[in-house]
Enzyme design. Structure first.
Site, PDB file in Angstrom:
ATOM      1  CG  HIS A 210     -17.834  17.108  86.275  1.00  0.00           C
ATOM      2  ND1 HIS A 210     -19.203  17.172  86.291  1.00  0.00           N
ATOM      3  CD2 HIS A 210     -17.501  16.535  85.084  1.00  0.00           C
ATOM      4  CE1 HIS A 210     -19.682  16.641  85.169  1.00  0.00           C
ATOM      5  NE2 HIS A 210     -18.664  16.259  84.421  1.00  0.00           N
TER       6      HIS A 210
ATOM      7  CG  HIS B 285     -23.388  14.322  84.590  1.00  0.00           C
ATOM      8  ND1 HIS B 285     -22.858  13.362  85.424  1.00  0.00           N
ATOM      9  CD2 HIS B 285     -22.411  14.662  83.714  1.00  0.00           C
ATOM     10  CE1 HIS B 285     -21.603  13.131  85.070  1.00  0.00           C
ATOM     11  NE2 HIS B 285     -21.301  13.906  84.033  1.00  0.00           N
TER      12      HIS B 285
ATOM     13  CG  ASP C 171     -17.041  14.892  81.059  1.00  0.00           C
ATOM     14  OD1 ASP C 171     -17.231  15.216  82.250  1.00  0.00           O
ATOM     15  OD2 ASP C 171     -17.457  13.816  80.584  1.00  0.00           O
TER      16      ASP C 171
END
Length: 377
Positions: free
Chosen positions: A49, A216, A339
């Protein structure tokens, strides 16, 4: 540099076919003769991210209480996450330290899906996609990154148009959607799921583009929070993320979406959000339900899960969880991810690199399956 290794991470100058450093380290100064395992380097991570300075993607817009997780974090952790979401140089260092060759980046949650105003969502999605292309797909490190496109599902026709622009003009590997979308007046608590009829133009375009969609998690919708009263922190990553996303995926399967578009590819993180262990129970009970009382799907849900879904290890570091996921969907549909920066990329890599699995399987999980899914040459 580790004793006994050269700058390319290979013991005593042995040939290595990757430019990225091995995560293997020698613990002595004596000559070593191991061949650095190329599968431990060159990993591809695809649920990773990033932030943007265009708007605050970590909260809804306008902000709704309880729809952000950062307030629950310890300060040292929250500060580190915010730093790494935006710091390009730190990201490269962490990639190198973990043996990550390529990272597919996506806008952090809730992202565009948390923007209530459809017109604003359309504008912000376009700006973010352009910004990500400039930052991650140009310059000296462009070969280290791929981008997921974000789209304004508040306006599904506009989402279809932006998906096409992302793929055809910006080279995005697919579309990344942070769960349900907020729509309308924030006070009305109205949300939209991806199986609803108004989303059909988007799915038709995705099928035409033949790219994957990554579904997600985001925090459980405000209107569904009663079960978490007094334990609101559970509504996010500790528990609610998996529940919310698994139920969203079930809706897609039950709706007949994968019968209308049989070649659609959906990606789930966190080893499948619990579905590998739960989906058989769901099918088992649906056997006894009346025809027409459980959606428009034409096959058992496990059929779609094994045919249309790909799974990443993002946020999971338990071998038995990975094993059950592989048993359910097969080794060819599971991929490594970290992640980042919500998880430590080096910690995730050390867990993965130490798994007791055969090297052919490790190569598929670490790199091969992602290359096929995302079209990476």
């Amino acid at each position: 540099m580790a004793p006994g290794t050269t700058t390319n991470g290979t013991a005593n100058g042995a040939d290595n076919n990757t430019e990225f450093p091995s995560t293997l380290q020698s613990t002595s100064n004596r000559p070593s003769f191991y061949r650095a395992n190329p599968h431990l380097s060159g990993k591809i991570a695809i649920e990773e991210h990033v932030n943007t300075d265009i708007f605050n993607p970590s909260m809804t817009n306008p902000s709704v209480e309880g729809q952000g997780e950062l307030p629950y974090y310890q300060k040292v952790f929250a500060d580190d996450v915010k730093f790494r979401l935006s710091n390009f140089e730190a990201r490269i260092k962490d990639m190198d330290a973990s043996g990550t060759a390529i990272m597919a980046v996506s806008l952090t949650a809730p992202g565009i899906e948390g923007v209530f105003d459809p017109v604003q969502a359309v504008e912000l999605a376009r700006k973010v996609n352009d910004q990500f292309h400039k930052i991650y797909r140009t310059g000296p490190y462009a070969h280290r990154f791929r981008t997921w496109g974000c789209v304004p599902m508040q306006d599904p026709k506009a989402a279809a148009e932006e998906a096409e622009r992302c793929v055809r003009e910006l080279g995005c590997v697919g579309i990344f959607i942070n769960g349900y979308s907020n729509v309308g007046n924030p006070a009305d608590l109205e949300i939209q799921y991806l199986d609803e009829p108004q989303c059909e133009p988007f799915w038709a375009k995705v099928a035409e583009l033949d790219v994957p969609v990554y579904l997600h998690p985001r925090i459980v919708a405000t209107g569904q929070m009663r079960i978490f009263r007094g334990y609101e922190f559970l509504a996010g990553s500790p528990w609610g993320f998996a529940r919310e996303t698994a139920e969203h995926a079930l809706r897609l399967m039950l709706s007949g979406l994968f019968d209308r578009y049989p070649n659609l590819r959906l990606v789930l993180g966190h080893c499948g959000e619990g579905l590998p262990t739960a989906i058989d129970r769901t099918d088992h009970r649906l056997r006894h339900f009346k025809t027409g009382e459980h959606g428009a799907h034409q096959h058992p849900l496990a059929y779609y899960f094994a045919k249309n879904f790909w799974i990443t290890t993002a946020g999971v570091m338990k071998a038995s969880t990975l094993e059950s996921t592989i048993r359910e969907v097969g080794i060819d549909r599971v991929m490594y991810s970290a992640d980042y920066p919500y998880e430590d990329m080096v910690e995730a890599a050390q867990w993965f690199d130490g798994l007791e699995i055969d090297e052919a399987s490790r190569a598929k999980l670490a790199r091969g399956n992602a290359m096929i899914l995302l079209g990476i040459k």
